[in-house]
Design an enzyme around this catalytic site. Structure first.
Site, PDB file in Angstrom:
ATOM      1  N   GLU A   1      37.973  35.638 -23.052  1.00  0.00           N
ATOM      2  CA  GLU A   1      38.568  36.638 -22.162  1.00  0.00           C
ATOM      3  C   GLU A   1      40.081  36.562 -22.345  1.00  0.00           C
ATOM      4  OE1 GLU A   1      36.930  38.854 -20.715  1.00  0.00           O
ATOM      5  OE2 GLU A   1      34.915  38.037 -20.887  1.00  0.00           O
TER       6      GLU A   1
ATOM      7  N   CYS B   1      46.156  39.843 -16.472  1.00  0.00           N
ATOM      8  CA  CYS B   1      45.731  40.320 -17.787  1.00  0.00           C
ATOM      9  C   CYS B   1      45.386  41.807 -17.804  1.00  0.00           C
ATOM     10  CB  CYS B   1      44.547  39.497 -18.298  1.00  0.00           C
ATOM     11  SG  CYS B   1      43.105  39.560 -17.212  1.00  0.00           S
TER      12      CYS B   1
END
Length: 505
Positions: free
Chosen positions: A226, A260
C-alpha cells in the site's frame, strides 16, 4: 570501525533471531490449531478493537508526543473512529466469507465432488507507516484475523511513542502466538521484511516498498504493498468552483497533508485558475487564523520530513515557480521549532521541478491549468498511476471518459477520500501506487488461499486417459474434441467481425 560493524551485524542477527523465534511459535500454534472457527476469529477481532478503544486516550497522547502537534480530535477520528465501520463490516461477514463454494453440483449425483474452500495462509507480517501508525496496522491485522491467520506487526520507528505503547498493549490482550508487536529501527525493519512469512503487508513509500518486496522475494513471500503517489485532481468546467476549491483545500490540510490519499496537484481550466486559487487562499485563511501556536494545525512528523517539504518548495521557487505562502500576518513560517509549514500554493510548475515528480506529503498544493479534458488526461497518464484520482464536477460523459481513460487505485468524485467511505470497497493502489488491496472482502481474500478440493467415486478415471498406451478410441475422441474446440473458436471470431465494435471495446 571494524568493531562497530561487527557489533551492528551481531545486533541485527540477534534481532532477526528473536523475531524468527516468535514467527516459529506462531506457525507451530497455527498448524496445531488448524483453521480457526468463526467464533475464534471474531474473538480476536473483538480483542483488537478493545485494545484500541479501551486505550484511546493513551493512543492520542502517544501520537501527539510523536508529532509534536497533532489535533486530538483528528487522531480520534482518523486513527480510531474512522476504522470502526470497516472492522464491524469485516466481523459481521466472516461467517459468510468462510463458506466453501461447491462446483459442478449436478456431478455429485454420480460420485464427483468439487469445491473451493478459503483457507488461512498461516502467519502474516505487517509493516506499518508513521502517518497513521495505529489505523494502518489495525485494519490489515483485522483482515488477517478474519481470514484465520496469526499476525506479527512491525511498528514505524518514526512514531516511537506509539510503537512502544502498541507493543505493551498487545501483550495484555493477546498471547504472542496470536499477535506480536515488534519495535525498533531500520535494522529491525530490514530483518522483519526478510522473515519467511506466509504473507507480508507493507504501507509506506514506493521507494521503501521496493526494498521490502525485494527482501520478501528471497523467501518467495507474497506481498501486499500500500504505497503513495501524486494524486491528481481535475476540476471540470461544470464544477461548482466554490464547493470544489473549498473541499480540495480542506482535504489537503488533513494531518498536515501527510496522507497517502491527499490531493497533490490540481488541474483547473485556464480561465478559472485565478478564481480557484483565490477560494483556496480564503479557505485556508479562515481555517487557520493562527498556525504556530494553533493546536489544530498538525506539525511535520520530524525534522527530516519538515526539511524535505521545505526543500521541495524552495527548489520550485528557485526554478521559477510562483510560490504563495498563506501564513497568518506576523507569523514566521516555516518554523523549524514547531516543524510547521504554512499552507502553500505553487503555480507555474514545469515537469523538470522536483515538486512535479515527488509526492509532497505536506501542506502544499500545486495548481496547473489545462485547456481540454484530453490534455488533462494525458498529463495524468504521463506519470505513474496514483493511489486515487479525483474529479470535481457532475457525473456526466466527461467524468466517465476520465474514469475510462486514466489508471489509479481508486476514483473519488466531489469529496476527499470518497472512495474509502463504503466499508466493503477494496482499498489499494496499482502500479507504483501499490499491489493488492484490503478493506472488506478484499482484505479477507488477500490473506486467504482458495484451495480446490476435488474427489471422485466414479468407477472410471477421467484424467487417466492422458497416460499411455493410447488406444484408437482415445485418439479418436481426442482429435474430435480438438476439432470441435477449434470450430467453436472460429465461429466466434467470424461473428465478432461481422458486428460493429461496442462502446467498451
Amino acid at each position: 570501525m571494524v568493531t562497530m560493524d561487527a557489533r551492528a551485524i551481531s545486533a541485527t542477527v540477534d534481532v532477526g533471531a528473536g523475531m524468527r523465534e516468535i514467527l516459529d511459535r506462531q506457525r507451530a500454534a497455527f498448524l496445531a490449531e488448524g483453521p480457526p472457527p468463526v467464533a475464534v476469529r471474531r474473538d480476536r477481532i473483538d480483542r483488537l478493537s478493545a485494545l484500541v478503544l479501551d486505550n484511546a486516550g493513551a493512543i492520542v497522547d502517544a501520537v501527539a508526543a510523536d508529532f509534536g502537534t497533532r489535533p486530538r480530535t483528528a487522531t480520534l477520528f482518523t486513527e480510531i473512529l474512522g476504522m470502526i465501520s470497516v472492522i464491524e463490516h469485516t466481523r459481521s461477514h466472516v461467517r459468510q466469507w468462510m463458506r466453501t463454494t461447491p462446483l459442478l453440483r449436478a456431478a455429485r449425483l454420480v460420485g464427483f465432488r468439487a469445491e473451493v474452500e478459503p483457507t488461512p495462509l498461516g502467519v502474516v507480517g505487517i509493516i506499518g507507516p508513521w502517518n497513521f501508525p495505529v489505523n494502518l496496522v489495525v485494519l490489515p491485522a483485522t483482515a488477517a484475523f478474519a481470514a484465520g491467520n496469526r499476525v506479527m506487526i512491525k511498528m514505524s520507528e518514526i512514531t516511537a511513542h506509539t510503537a512502544e505503547l502498541m507493543a505493551s498493549l498487545a501483550s495484555r490482550y493477546f498471547d504472542d502466538t496470536e499477535l506480536a508487536v515488534v519495535t525498533g529501527g531500520v535494522d529491525v525493519g530490514a530483518a522483519f521484511a526478510s522473515l519467511p512469512f506466509d504473507h507480508l503487508f507493507f504501507t509506506g513509500s514506493p521507494e521503501v516498498g521496493a526494498r521490502v518486496a525485494q527482501a520478501a522475494a528471497a523467501n518467495l513471500v507474497p506481498v501486499t504493498l500500500e504505497l503513495g503517489g501524486k494524486n491528481p485532481v481535475v476540476v471540470s468546467r461544470d464544477a461548482d468552483l466554490t464547493r470544489s476549491a473549498t473541499r480540495i483545500a480542506q482535504g489537503r490540510m488533513i494531518n498536515g497533508g501527510q496522507v497517502c490519499v491527499c490531493p497533490d496537484y490540481v488541474l483547473v481550466t485556464e480561465e478559472r485558475q485565478d478564481e480557484f486559487v483565490g477560494i483556496v487562499r480564503a479557505t485556508w485563511r479562515t481555517m487557520f487564523p493562527t498556525i504556530v501556536t494553533n493546536d489544530d494545525y498538525c506539525s511535520s512528523v520530524n525534522r527530516a520530513n519538515f526539511e524535505r517539504v521545505v526543500g521541495l518548495i524552495e527548489d520550485a521557487r528557485a526554478a521559477g515557480a510562483t510560490v504563495e505562502s498563506v501564513a497568518p500576518p506576523g507569523e514566521s513560517l516555516p518554523d523549524p521549532v514547531s516543524r510547521k509549514i504554512a499552507p502553500t500554493i505553487v503555480r507555474d510548475v514545469d515537469d523538470a521541478m522536483r515538486i512535479a515528480n515527488e509526492e509532497i506529503f505536506g501542506p502544499v498544493l500545486v495548481v496547473r491549468p489545462y485547456r481540454t479534458l484530453r490534455e488533462a488526461i494525458a498529463r495524468i497518464n504521463d506519470r505513474p498511476a496514483p493511489l486515487v484520482a479525483y474529479w470535481f464536477g457532475p457525473d456526466n460523459d466527461e467524468f466517465r471518459e476520465f474514469v475510462r481513460s486514466t489508471r489509479s487505485g481508486g476514483v473519488a468524485r466531489n469529496d476527499f477520500a470518497a472512495q474509502m467511505i463504503p466499508s466493503a470497497a477494496p482499498f489499494g493502489g496499482v502500479g507504483r501506487s501499490g499491489m493488492g488491496a484490503y478493506h472488506g472482502k478484499a482484505g479477507f481474500d488477500a490473506f486467504s488461499h482458495y484451495r480446490s478440493v476435488v474427489g471422485t467415486d466414479l468407477p472410471f478415471t477421467i484424467t487417466g486417459r492422458a497416460a499411455p498406451p493410447f488406444t484408437a478410441p482415445i485418439k479418436a475422441t481426442t482429435a474430435l474434441g480438438l476439432r470441435m474446440a477449434h470450430r467453436r473458436t472460429r465461429r466466434r471470431l467470424r461473428r465478432s467481425r461481422r458486428r460493429p465494435p461496442s462502446a467498451t471495446e
